[in-house]
Design a protein around this motif. Sequence first.
Motif, short mmCIF file in Angstrom:
data_model
loop_
_atom_site.label_atom_id
_atom_site.label_comp_id
_atom_site.label_asym_id
_atom_site.label_seq_id
_atom_site.Cartn_x
_atom_site.Cartn_y
_atom_site.Cartn_z
N LYS A 22 76.10 144.41 -41.35
CA LYS A 22 75.29 143.45 -40.46
C LYS A 22 74.61 142.53 -41.25
N TRP A 51 71.50 141.55 -42.05
CA TRP A 51 70.59 142.00 -43.24
C TRP A 51 70.97 142.68 -44.20
N ASP A 52 72.17 143.27 -44.23
CA ASP A 52 72.59 144.05 -45.10
C ASP A 52 73.24 143.08 -46.47
N TYR A 63 77.42 133.16 -40.72
CA TYR A 63 76.39 134.16 -40.23
C TYR A 63 75.77 133.60 -38.93
N ASP A 106 73.41 136.69 -32.91
CA ASP A 106 73.82 138.17 -32.57
C ASP A 106 73.51 138.82 -33.69
N ARG A 107 72.50 139.77 -33.98
CA ARG A 107 72.13 140.32 -34.86
C ARG A 107 73.07 141.79 -35.12
N SER A 108 73.72 142.14 -34.01
CA SER A 108 74.68 143.44 -34.06
C SER A 108 75.89 142.98 -34.52
N LYS A 109 76.27 141.90 -34.67
CA LYS A 109 77.69 141.41 -35.27
C LYS A 109 77.97 142.16 -36.63
N LYS A 110 79.19 142.51 -36.79
CA LYS A 110 79.57 143.15 -38.18
C LYS A 110 80.36 142.00 -38.74
N TYR A 111 80.29 142.28 -40.25
CA TYR A 111 81.20 141.48 -41.07
C TYR A 111 82.22 142.07 -41.86
#
Length: 125
Positions: free
Chosen positions: A69, A71-72, A97, A101-106
């Motif tokens: 995410k 923040w990672d 970024y 959508d803070r739950s988005k996975k990259y």
Amino acid sequence: HRDLHSFPTRRSSDLTYITHDVEVRQKLFQFLNAINNEIRAIRVIAASVVDLCYLADNRNGIVLYRGPKIWDIAGMTLVIEEAGGVVRDWNGKELAYDLSDRSKKYSLLACHPMHVQKIVELLTK
């Protein structure tokens, strides 16, 4: 209990990358098979900040992640770029970024700029 040093080989093809996503695991194994003869070792720490710091310090050559995410990885993008590396998605595009959508996975590929094209070609086969 077996000591890690007692295993008969340390070839990269004998190492395991752990993920719950079968599709991602298959893609990673396909990629690792393709580069197996060109690399010295595979290090799987599974802590994105540590892996990316090792890249910035030139201890790792490539960092691949699927699913972190924002923040990672957002802060480490600056560190990698300041060290001369690049951070892209698995298609070679600059990461965009999404702050809404803070739950988005990259999907993340970080490496030296001269390696991006070849890695993306192997990842998108």
